[in-house]
Design a protein around this motif. Structure first.
Motif, mmCIF file in Angstrom:
data_model
loop_
_atom_site.group_PDB
_atom_site.id
_atom_site.type_symbol
_atom_site.label_atom_id
_atom_site.label_comp_id
_atom_site.label_asym_id
_atom_site.label_seq_id
_atom_site.Cartn_x
_atom_site.Cartn_y
_atom_site.Cartn_z
ATOM 1 N N ARG A 234 -14.132 -12.988 -40.336
ATOM 2 C CA ARG A 234 -13.551 -12.358 -39.146
ATOM 3 C C ARG A 234 -14.427 -12.534 -37.896
ATOM 4 O O ARG A 234 -13.899 -12.870 -36.821
ATOM 5 C CB ARG A 234 -13.279 -10.880 -39.406
ATOM 6 C CG ARG A 234 -12.633 -10.152 -38.233
ATOM 7 C CD ARG A 234 -12.358 -8.689 -38.558
ATOM 8 N NE ARG A 234 -11.303 -8.557 -39.551
ATOM 9 C CZ ARG A 234 -10.017 -8.415 -39.239
ATOM 10 N NH1 ARG A 234 -9.637 -8.374 -37.971
ATOM 11 N NH2 ARG A 234 -9.112 -8.294 -40.196
ATOM 12 N N PRO A 235 -15.757 -12.315 -37.961
ATOM 13 C CA PRO A 235 -16.560 -12.485 -36.739
ATOM 14 C C PRO A 235 -16.454 -13.889 -36.140
ATOM 15 O O PRO A 235 -16.353 -14.044 -34.914
ATOM 16 C CB PRO A 235 -17.985 -12.180 -37.204
ATOM 17 C CG PRO A 235 -17.806 -11.289 -38.391
ATOM 18 C CD PRO A 235 -16.578 -11.797 -39.075
ATOM 19 N N LEU A 236 -16.469 -14.913 -36.985
ATOM 20 C CA LEU A 236 -16.354 -16.286 -36.501
ATOM 21 C C LEU A 236 -14.973 -16.551 -35.915
ATOM 22 O O LEU A 236 -14.849 -17.176 -34.847
ATOM 23 C CB LEU A 236 -16.635 -17.262 -37.641
ATOM 24 C CG LEU A 236 -16.468 -18.756 -37.324
ATOM 25 C CD1 LEU A 236 -17.428 -19.174 -36.221
ATOM 26 C CD2 LEU A 236 -16.669 -19.597 -38.576
ATOM 27 N N VAL A 237 -13.938 -16.058 -36.579
ATOM 28 C CA VAL A 237 -12.576 -16.239 -36.091
ATOM 29 C C VAL A 237 -12.389 -15.532 -34.748
ATOM 30 O O VAL A 237 -11.788 -16.077 -33.815
ATOM 31 C CB VAL A 237 -11.558 -15.716 -37.125
ATOM 32 C CG1 VAL A 237 -10.152 -15.684 -36.549
ATOM 33 C CG2 VAL A 237 -11.601 -16.578 -38.386
ATOM 34 N N GLU A 238 -12.925 -14.342 -34.642
ATOM 35 C CA GLU A 238 -12.813 -13.600 -33.385
ATOM 36 C C GLU A 238 -13.549 -14.311 -32.264
ATOM 37 O O GLU A 238 -13.041 -14.438 -31.136
ATOM 38 C CB GLU A 238 -13.357 -12.187 -33.565
ATOM 39 C CG GLU A 238 -13.203 -11.319 -32.324
ATOM 40 C CD GLU A 238 -13.561 -9.862 -32.577
ATOM 41 O OE1 GLU A 238 -13.394 -9.054 -31.643
ATOM 42 O OE2 GLU A 238 -14.007 -9.539 -33.699
ATOM 43 N N ALA A 239 -14.764 -14.806 -32.558
ATOM 44 C CA ALA A 239 -15.560 -15.481 -31.536
ATOM 45 C C ALA A 239 -14.880 -16.752 -31.043
ATOM 46 O O ALA A 239 -14.934 -17.078 -29.843
ATOM 47 C CB ALA A 239 -16.945 -15.810 -32.091
ATOM 48 N N THR A 240 -14.233 -17.460 -31.946
ATOM 49 C CA THR A 240 -13.621 -18.738 -31.577
ATOM 50 C C THR A 240 -12.211 -18.572 -31.030
ATOM 51 O O THR A 240 -11.893 -19.034 -29.927
ATOM 52 C CB THR A 240 -13.583 -19.678 -32.799
ATOM 53 O OG1 THR A 240 -14.909 -19.840 -33.311
ATOM 54 C CG2 THR A 240 -13.031 -21.043 -32.411
#
Length: 381
Positions: A106-112
């Motif tokens: 989730r953190p990577l998906v949100e950041a991208t």
């Protein structure tokens, strides 16, 4: 009239086709390209674009790589652009995204997918200084509204969505709301495009490893594993169950239809600049899972690959091979058994059938697309 277009995701499947189309139409393309060790950004973007089709040197000269990522701030991106190009930008097309779906990502998906979209929106607001901002085009997905809006998925952004099938869907819905907010605030003129499951055409050799192609890849891997383990005893019968409803429509839409639809709408002077224009770009006559399954097993020369409902796995648990393949295609699984339909009223209001007829993705078409994709493995072996 020739334009200057900034695009993200131009090394991706949809993005490279868009960049190729823009260049072929005579525009200057500034393409955001993530630097990778051992391969220049110029080489990466030229390889991605020219695999769609050859372009003369004078046309390729209008392709300008901009080193960076969507995770970079708007200020950083603006600086990178101005280091390569000093004129105004007419359009910004945001195509970049990652397709991760696991909760731990989730953190990577949100950041991208979400913050990356915010950076592009902020870039559009400031890149032309005191002049008019570039028109903003966001490439979303037709599957961004979860299971609440399956019949049909509307061409609007509802509030209070729950029941997302994955964090990818959640991220694309959240990004759409961001784009809409910038439009409502009067900061940009924005359009959102929602393609469904994009596939190639019998004429294109550009390969993709997500969506439908991931399922095709995993079924090929299953056949290869069994063939190696059983040797001369293997007769093509894989005796494996996949989660899927044979009667479910699978909305496969060809890349040329998607690009033609988006470009036509981008040129349409009838769109209302005072609101967020949003369009589902989908196949209005999609094949069923059963038809796609028939083409898949024929392409792979296999038998015994069965489509079953989830209740059957409750009666008879998955064996180890079934667990592995169903886990590998878990991202695609909901679209293989849910009845999902799409509204296209707004799309057809501006793009009539006489201009862009619905694609005919029949068995013969899928056979040809499968053959092109599977040929890469023949070359690798």
């Amino acid at each position: 009239m020739a334009k200057t277009i900034f695009i993200t995701g131009a090394t991706g499947y949809v993005g490279c086709h868009l960049a190729h189309r823009f260049l072929a139409d005579g525009h200057t393309v500034l393409a955001l390209v993530r630097p990778k060790k051992g391969n220049s950004v110029q080489a990466r973007i030229e390889t991605a674009v020219t695999q769609v089709g050859p372009l003369p040197p004078e046309t390729l000269a209008n392709l300008i790589p901009i080193p960076g990522t969507v995770e970079d701030s708007a200020e950083s991106l603006a600086s990178s652009i101005r280091a390569q190009f000093s004129g105004p930008i007419d359009e910004l097309w945001h195509s970049a995204a990652i397709f991760n779906f696991k909760e731990r990502e989730r953190p990577l998906v949100e950041a991208t997918n979400i913050e990356g979209t915010r950076h592009q929106l902020d870039l559009a607001c400031q890149i032309n200084a005191a002049n008019t901002p570039p028109r903003f085009f966001y490439i979303s997905t037709a599957y961004c509204l979860g299971s609440q809006f399956n019949d049909p998925v509307p061409e609007r952004i509802p509030g209070n969505i729950t029941g997302f099938r994955s964090i990818y869907e959640w991220s694309k819905y959240s990004a759409e709301r961001l784009v809409d907010q910038y439009q409502q605030d009067g900061r940009l003129e924005a359009t959102i495009f929602r393609p469904s499951i994009v596939i190639g055409t019998p004429e294109t050799a550009v390969l993709c490893n997500s969506g439908y192609y991931q399922v095709l890849t995993e079924c090929r891997r299953l056949r290869t594993v069994l063939e190696r383990s059983q040797g001369s005893q293997f007769n093509g019968n894989v005796q494996t169950r996949l989660l899927g409803n044979p009667h479910t429509p699978l909305n496969l839409v060809p890349i040329d239809f998607v690009v033609d639809g988006m470009v036509y709408l981008a040129h349409c002077t009838q769109l209302d600049a005072q609101q967020t224009n949003l369009f589902n770009i989908v196949n209005e006559q999609p094949p069923t899972i059963q038809e796609v399954h028939q083409a898949l097993v024929r392409s792979l020369n296999m038998s015994g690959l069965k489509l079953v409902q989830s209740e059957q796995f409750e009666v008879e648990s998955m064996n180890p091979i079934e667990k592995k393949i169903n886990r590998r295609i878990a991202f695609q699984a909901p679209y293989m058994h849910e009845q999902i339909h799409f509204a296209t009223d707004r799309f057809r209001q501006y793009v009539p059938q006489s201009i862009l007829p619905s694609p005919n993705v029949d068995l013969a078409y899928i056979d040809q697309v499968n053959a092109i994709f599977l040929s890469q493995f023949d070359e690798d072996s």
